[in-house]
Design an enzyme around this catalytic site. Structure first.
Site, short mmCIF file in Angstrom:
data_model
loop_
_atom_site.label_atom_id
_atom_site.label_comp_id
_atom_site.label_asym_id
_atom_site.label_seq_id
_atom_site.Cartn_x
_atom_site.Cartn_y
_atom_site.Cartn_z
N GLY A 83 0.95 -1.10 0.19
CA GLY A 83 0.01 -0.04 0.17
C GLY A 83 0.81 1.24 0.09
O GLY A 83 0.25 2.34 -0.49
N GLU A 138 3.71 4.35 5.90
CA GLU A 138 2.51 3.64 5.63
C GLU A 138 1.54 4.49 4.83
O GLU A 138 1.42 5.57 4.90
CB GLU A 138 2.17 3.47 7.19
CG GLU A 138 0.86 2.52 7.39
CD GLU A 138 0.72 1.05 6.90
OE1 GLU A 138 1.11 0.78 5.72
OE2 GLU A 138 0.50 0.29 7.48
N ASP A 139 0.46 3.69 4.48
CA ASP A 139 -0.37 4.26 3.62
C ASP A 139 -1.68 4.74 4.63
O ASP A 139 -1.90 5.77 4.35
CB ASP A 139 -1.14 3.00 2.65
CG ASP A 139 -1.40 1.90 3.30
OD1 ASP A 139 -1.41 1.51 4.35
OD2 ASP A 139 -2.16 1.01 2.37
N ASP A 143 -5.63 2.96 10.88
CA ASP A 143 -7.02 2.82 10.90
C ASP A 143 -6.95 2.22 12.43
O ASP A 143 -7.36 3.09 13.35
CB ASP A 143 -7.26 1.67 9.91
CG ASP A 143 -8.73 1.43 9.96
OD1 ASP A 143 -9.50 2.25 10.17
OD2 ASP A 143 -9.14 0.19 9.72
N PHE A 193 -14.09 3.11 3.42
CA PHE A 193 -13.13 2.28 2.84
C PHE A 193 -12.64 3.02 1.69
O PHE A 193 -13.41 3.34 0.66
CB PHE A 193 -13.67 1.20 2.40
CG PHE A 193 -12.52 0.10 1.87
CD1 PHE A 193 -11.82 -0.66 2.83
CD2 PHE A 193 -12.23 -0.09 0.47
CE1 PHE A 193 -10.72 -1.35 2.42
CE2 PHE A 193 -11.38 -1.24 0.10
CZ PHE A 193 -10.72 -1.76 1.09
N VAL A 194 -11.11 3.28 1.53
CA VAL A 194 -10.78 4.03 0.46
C VAL A 194 -9.75 3.11 -0.46
O VAL A 194 -9.15 2.42 -0.10
CB VAL A 194 -9.93 5.45 0.72
CG1 VAL A 194 -10.98 6.26 1.43
CG2 VAL A 194 -8.94 5.17 1.53
N ASP A 227 -5.35 -0.52 -2.44
CA ASP A 227 -6.10 -1.45 -3.16
C ASP A 227 -7.55 -1.74 -2.48
O ASP A 227 -7.88 -1.71 -1.28
CB ASP A 227 -5.45 -2.93 -3.34
CG ASP A 227 -5.37 -3.68 -2.12
OD1 ASP A 227 -5.03 -3.20 -1.20
OD2 ASP A 227 -5.64 -4.79 -2.16
N ARG A 245 -5.05 0.33 -7.22
CA ARG A 245 -3.69 0.74 -6.82
C ARG A 245 -3.08 2.09 -7.56
O ARG A 245 -2.60 3.03 -7.06
CB ARG A 245 -2.62 -0.03 -6.33
CG ARG A 245 -2.70 -1.32 -5.43
CD ARG A 245 -1.48 -2.07 -5.09
NE ARG A 245 -1.97 -3.06 -4.65
CZ ARG A 245 -1.88 -3.42 -3.30
NH1 ARG A 245 -1.87 -2.33 -2.42
NH2 ARG A 245 -2.19 -4.55 -2.52
P1 5GP Z 1 -4.71 -0.91 11.18
O1 5GP Z 1 -3.81 -1.97 11.54
O2 5GP Z 1 -4.28 0.52 11.67
O3 5GP Z 1 -6.32 -1.37 11.40
O4 5GP Z 1 -4.85 -1.25 9.62
C1 5GP Z 1 -4.15 -0.47 8.80
C2 5GP Z 1 -3.88 -1.09 7.48
O5 5GP Z 1 -5.09 -1.38 7.11
C3 5GP Z 1 -3.60 -0.02 6.58
O6 5GP Z 1 -2.24 0.04 6.29
C4 5GP Z 1 -4.20 -0.48 5.25
O7 5GP Z 1 -3.43 -1.50 4.37
C5 5GP Z 1 -5.34 -1.22 5.79
N1 5GP Z 1 -6.53 -0.49 5.63
C6 5GP Z 1 -7.21 0.49 6.45
N2 5GP Z 1 -8.28 1.33 6.00
C7 5GP Z 1 -8.29 1.07 4.66
C8 5GP Z 1 -9.10 1.20 3.71
O8 5GP Z 1 -9.85 2.24 3.82
N3 5GP Z 1 -8.61 0.89 2.30
C9 5GP Z 1 -7.98 -0.23 2.29
N4 5GP Z 1 -7.62 -0.64 1.05
N5 5GP Z 1 -6.78 -0.63 3.26
C10 5GP Z 1 -7.38 -0.29 4.33
MG MG Z 2 -0.76 -0.84 5.01
MG MG Z 3 -4.65 -4.19 1.17
#
Ligand code: 5GP
Ligand code: MG
Ligand code: MG
Length: 178
Positions: free
Chosen positions: A43, A98-99, A102, A151-152, A158, A164
């Protein structure tokens, strides 16, 4: 591709401008330090490529891959290292790129993990932040944009490995999921 896009949340122009600002800030903060960018695959790959070129000091770059969402839109809460770093990070100043942050589970785990390997410092740079969804408190040092709990995709991010290559951050039309 426009057929799949519901709404553009962050435009190409705004991403470009913000990435440049982050680069200037990181350049100032890390002058004279041994900065290593650690991009989280897949990501953050596109963000990493742009961010690295907006930083005006010598940096090293490496990548890690962790399991998180798989092909669904639900967080599993499980963090597993799928691809580890190639090099030692002892004594280095690490900036995790990081992307999205969340729940914070992924970055919470990674920060701990890299700190235990003897890094001199470990900080976080995330393109997007969804603060509404946070489960663990993780300090975010550099943040591109705060976005709502939606969700983006795009700019590296992706849905089921697609979208992507959209140059902006957007949500997807409902029919994409069905
Ligand atoms: P966390 O451990 O903070 O819950 O998860 C973070 C990861 O979940 C992000 O780096 C990403 O890869 C994925 N993620 C969180 N929100 C989204 C979203 O809206 N779209 C997508 N495609 N992945 C997400
Ligand atoms: Mg990620
Ligand atoms: Mg993913």
């Amino acid at each position: 591709m426009k057929d799949f896009v519901k709404e553009v949340l962050v435009s190409e122009e705004n991403i470009e401008k913000r990435v440049r600002e982050l680069g200037i800030q990181i350049t100032e903060d890390y002058k004279g330090k041994d900065l290593m960018l650690v991009g989280i695959l897949k990501g953050a790959a596109i963000f990493m490529a742009d961010l690295a070129r907006s930083i005006d000091i010598p940096v090293t770059m490496d990548f890690m891959a962790v399991s998180s969402y798989g092909n669904t839109t639900q967080s599993s809460g499980v963090v597993r290292i799928v691809k580890d770093l190639d090099t030692s990070i002892e004594g280095k100043d690490i900036l995790i790129v990081e992307d999205i942050i969340d729940t914070g589970l992924t970055l919470g785990y990674l920060t701990d993990n890299l700190t235990k390997r003897g890094a001199r410092s470990v900080r976080i740079c995330t393109l997007l932040d969804k603060p509404e969804r946070r489960k663990v408190n993780v300090p975010v040092d550099y943040r591109g944009f705060i976005i709502p709990d939606e969700f983006v995709v795009g700019y590296g991010i992706d849905y089921a490995e697609k979208y992507r290559n959209l140059p902006y951050i957007s949500s997807l039309k409902e029919e994409v999921y069905s």
